[in-house]
Write an enzyme that holds these catalytic residues in place. Structure first.
Site, PDB file in Angstrom:
ATOM      1  N   HIS A 126       4.762   3.303  -4.776  1.00 53.56           N
ATOM      2  CA  HIS A 126       3.349   3.124  -5.177  1.00 53.56           C
ATOM      3  C   HIS A 126       2.582   4.429  -4.954  1.00 53.56           C
ATOM      4  O   HIS A 126       2.223   4.743  -3.821  1.00 53.56           O
ATOM      5  CB  HIS A 126       2.693   1.992  -4.371  1.00 53.56           C
ATOM      6  CG  HIS A 126       1.317   1.634  -4.827  1.00 53.56           C
ATOM      7  ND1 HIS A 126       0.937   0.333  -5.080  1.00 53.56           N
ATOM      8  CD2 HIS A 126       0.219   2.393  -5.075  1.00 53.56           C
ATOM      9  CE1 HIS A 126      -0.330   0.310  -5.460  1.00 53.56           C
ATOM     10  NE2 HIS A 126      -0.793   1.549  -5.456  1.00 53.56           N
ATOM     11  N   HIS A 150      -0.578   7.229  -6.723  1.00 49.64           N
ATOM     12  CA  HIS A 150      -1.564   7.621  -7.730  1.00 49.64           C
ATOM     13  C   HIS A 150      -1.455   9.130  -7.879  1.00 49.64           C
ATOM     14  O   HIS A 150      -1.801   9.865  -6.950  1.00 49.64           O
ATOM     15  CB  HIS A 150      -2.976   7.242  -7.287  1.00 49.64           C
ATOM     16  CG  HIS A 150      -3.145   5.756  -7.114  1.00 49.64           C
ATOM     17  ND1 HIS A 150      -3.545   4.931  -8.130  1.00 49.64           N
ATOM     18  CD2 HIS A 150      -2.906   4.958  -6.045  1.00 49.64           C
ATOM     19  CE1 HIS A 150      -3.564   3.672  -7.694  1.00 49.64           C
ATOM     20  NE2 HIS A 150      -3.177   3.663  -6.431  1.00 49.64           N
ATOM     21  N   LYS A 197       1.394  -3.480 -14.018  1.00 46.56           N
ATOM     22  CA  LYS A 197       0.488  -3.665 -12.879  1.00 46.56           C
ATOM     23  C   LYS A 197      -0.663  -4.585 -13.224  1.00 46.56           C
ATOM     24  O   LYS A 197      -1.347  -4.381 -14.234  1.00 46.56           O
ATOM     25  CB  LYS A 197      -0.060  -2.284 -12.459  1.00 46.56           C
ATOM     26  CG  LYS A 197      -1.070  -2.298 -11.316  1.00 46.56           C
ATOM     27  CD  LYS A 197      -0.414  -2.495  -9.969  1.00 46.56           C
ATOM     28  CE  LYS A 197      -1.430  -2.626  -8.839  1.00 46.56           C
ATOM     29  NZ  LYS A 197      -1.770  -1.370  -8.183  1.00 46.56           N
ATOM     30  N   HIS A 211      -2.132  -5.961  -7.484  1.00 45.63           N
ATOM     31  CA  HIS A 211      -3.196  -5.627  -6.534  1.00 45.63           C
ATOM     32  C   HIS A 211      -3.790  -6.966  -6.121  1.00 45.63           C
ATOM     33  O   HIS A 211      -4.511  -7.593  -6.891  1.00 45.63           O
ATOM     34  CB  HIS A 211      -4.254  -4.720  -7.165  1.00 45.63           C
ATOM     35  CG  HIS A 211      -5.321  -4.321  -6.192  1.00 45.63           C
ATOM     36  ND1 HIS A 211      -5.420  -3.063  -5.650  1.00 45.63           N
ATOM     37  CD2 HIS A 211      -6.309  -5.055  -5.608  1.00 45.63           C
ATOM     38  CE1 HIS A 211      -6.433  -3.024  -4.787  1.00 45.63           C
ATOM     39  NE2 HIS A 211      -6.991  -4.220  -4.742  1.00 45.63           N
ATOM     40  N   HIS A 261       0.765  -2.921  -1.410  1.00 44.22           N
ATOM     41  CA  HIS A 261      -0.016  -2.473  -0.244  1.00 44.22           C
ATOM     42  C   HIS A 261      -0.629  -3.637   0.544  1.00 44.22           C
ATOM     43  O   HIS A 261      -1.856  -3.753   0.660  1.00 44.22           O
ATOM     44  CB  HIS A 261      -1.092  -1.457  -0.631  1.00 44.22           C
ATOM     45  CG  HIS A 261      -1.862  -1.752  -1.897  1.00 44.22           C
ATOM     46  ND1 HIS A 261      -2.461  -2.948  -2.153  1.00 44.22           N
ATOM     47  CD2 HIS A 261      -2.125  -0.966  -2.970  1.00 44.22           C
ATOM     48  CE1 HIS A 261      -3.050  -2.887  -3.333  1.00 44.22           C
ATOM     49  NE2 HIS A 261      -2.862  -1.700  -3.840  1.00 44.22           N
ATOM     50  N   ASP A 305       0.797   4.343  -1.592  1.00 37.49           N
ATOM     51  CA  ASP A 305      -0.540   4.215  -2.183  1.00 37.49           C
ATOM     52  C   ASP A 305      -1.355   5.498  -1.964  1.00 37.49           C
ATOM     53  O   ASP A 305      -2.571   5.440  -1.790  1.00 37.49           O
ATOM     54  CB  ASP A 305      -1.303   2.992  -1.639  1.00 37.49           C
ATOM     55  CG  ASP A 305      -2.531   2.652  -2.477  1.00 37.49           C
ATOM     56  OD1 ASP A 305      -2.589   3.046  -3.646  1.00 37.49           O
ATOM     57  OD2 ASP A 305      -3.437   1.982  -1.944  1.00 37.49           O
TER      58      ASP A 305
HETATM   59  C1  NCD Z   1      -6.711   3.500  -5.456  1.00 37.36           C
HETATM   60  C2  NCD Z   1      -7.216   4.645  -6.314  1.00 37.36           C
HETATM   61  O1  NCD Z   1      -8.030   5.447  -5.837  1.00 37.36           O
HETATM   62  O2  NCD Z   1      -6.769   4.769  -7.472  1.00 37.36           O
HETATM   63  N1  NCD Z   1      -7.505   3.423  -4.276  1.00 37.36           N
HETATM   64  C3  NCD Z   1      -7.151   2.865  -3.096  1.00 37.36           C
HETATM   65  O3  NCD Z   1      -7.994   2.779  -2.211  1.00 37.36           O
HETATM   66  N2  NCD Z   1      -5.921   2.469  -2.883  1.00 37.36           N
HETATM   67  C4  NCD Z   1      -6.695   2.250  -6.230  1.00 37.36           C
HETATM   68  C5  NCD Z   1      -5.906   1.150  -5.569  1.00 37.36           C
HETATM   69  O4  NCD Z   1      -4.684   1.240  -5.453  1.00 37.36           O
HETATM   70  O5  NCD Z   1      -6.505   0.165  -5.146  1.00 37.36           O
HETATM   71 ZN    ZN Z   2      -2.839   1.980  -5.336  1.00 40.21          ZN
END
Ligand code: NCD
Ligand code: ZN
Length: 344
Positions: A15, A17, A99, A136, A174, A247
């Site tokens: 996971h 970003h 997702k 999520h 998460h 995450d």
């Molecule tokens: C994530 C993001 O910034 O894209 N933020 C987070 O707090 N984890 C989005 C998400 O996974 O909820």
């Molecule tokens: Zn995330």
């Protein structure tokens, strides 16, 4: 001292970003340095909702990391997503998973699903294709306290979803609560969860005691201490249902340190060091390899990685900040010393 070195099969991050543009260039190398593969979240603006968009994004990631790292792409589910397109993208090796963001639950979720009823055909197509659903897991109802949103989601949405699609692979992403850990443990082998390093290290006090600390804020938000302890137990239990998913969610420092700060913790630079410290503290170093390198690929039905990485019990100082051109990022554990370092 015993166990001063730990060599494990090369791990994956289930996971992340990685963002896009200049931010992608800045952050992707940190993930590629530690992990062979990563499940890349599709919450770009606009979100990744087509096979072509996922292919193009995958190429931009590979250009940013160079060879040796495999991004695994994810389709972003909307109320109007086409199940046949998801199955086609999965069969073509483009979409590893899809997702589910409940609409308005978190960053980049404005185009998310307003009601699971709208995506039933898509979920059926995914179930037939053996394509994992990543969730999520938070309700968005304004009347539900932000600290209760994950636990309430289980009863209002997730339990029925798992019951109605008994063959669907579901990853509860998460997880942050004892309720979520218990729910996942009680389901069949088609239900698993990722756990982040921050939710193993911090409880909600880290955000709120002695001043408001935006760099400890992510979604789902960290909960009470008893939940942190339950997550540590789940992660180090040896159960194959729990696996590594950082995450990592970078935001520029000025958007974190703001009157309305963004949710997300940038943990990629010291992800493995952070996790292994927890396993060491819990006396579970022998279970780290399964959590980091085996449970994830087995759940997804992917081969285990070849090769190894080594971690060493040796103090390492985490920088206060990373600067990449005009992008400034504060990492998780900024300014702290961790007990383990990544050798490579
Ligand atoms: C994530 C993001 O910034 O894209 N933020 C987070 O707090 N984890 C989005 C998400 O996974 O909820
Ligand atoms: Zn995330």
């Amino acid at each position: 001292m015993a166990n001063t070195k730990l060599t494990i099969r090369r791990p994956d991050d289930w996971h992340v970003h990685l963002r896009d543009g200049a931010m992608l260039q800045a952050v992707a190398p940190y993930t590629a340095r530690q992990f062979a593969r990563a499940i890349v979240m599709p919450n770009l603006s606009p979100p990744v909702t087509s096979i072509d968009a996922a292919r193009a994004y995958r190429e931009r990631i590979v250009a940013a990391t160079g060879p040796g790292f495999t991004p695994l792409m994810v389709a972003y589910l909307t109320d109007w997503i086409d199940g046949a397109m998801l199955a086609e993208g999965h069969a073509a090796g483009v979409f590893t998973a899809a997702k589910l963001y409940p609409a308005h639950a978190t960053t980049g979720s404005a185009h998310g699903v307003t009601d699971v009823a709208h995506i039933r055909a898509a979920l059926e197509a995914m179930q037939r294709a053996g394509m994992p659903l990543l969730v999520h897991g938070e309700v968005t109802d304004p009347d539900v306290d932000v600290f209760d949103r994950e636990a309430v989601f289980i009863g209002r949405t997730l339990a029925a979803l798992v019951r109605d699609f008994p063959g669907l692979k579901v990853v509860f992403e998460h997880i942050t609560t004892e309720e979520a850990a218990q729910f996942v443990a009680a389901q069949g082998n088609n239900v698993a969860a990722t756990i982040t390093p921050q939710h193993l290290h911090i409880n909600r006090n880290a955000m709120l005691v002695g001043g408001i600390r935006p760099h400890a804020y992510c979604l789902p938000v960290a909960k009470r201490e008893k939940h942190r302890l339950a997550l540590r137990k789940a992660a180090t239990s040896g159960s194959a249902k729990f696996f590594l998913g950082t995450d990592t969610a970078p935001h520029r420092v000025e958007t974190k340190e703001s009157a309305c700060g963004c949710a997300g913790i940038f943990n990629a630079p010291f992800a493995l060091e952070s996790y292994v410290t927890v396993f060491d503290q819990e006396g579970a170093l022998d279970r780290f390899e399964a959590f980091a390198s085996e449970n994830g690929p087995r759940f997804y039905g992917l081969p285990l990685n070849e090769g190894t990485i080594t971690l060493e019990r040796n103090a390492v100082q985490v920088p206060e900040r990373y600067a990449h051109a005009d992008i400034s990022l504060v990492p998780f554990h900024a300014g702290e010393t961790l007990d383990w370092c990544f050798v490579g």
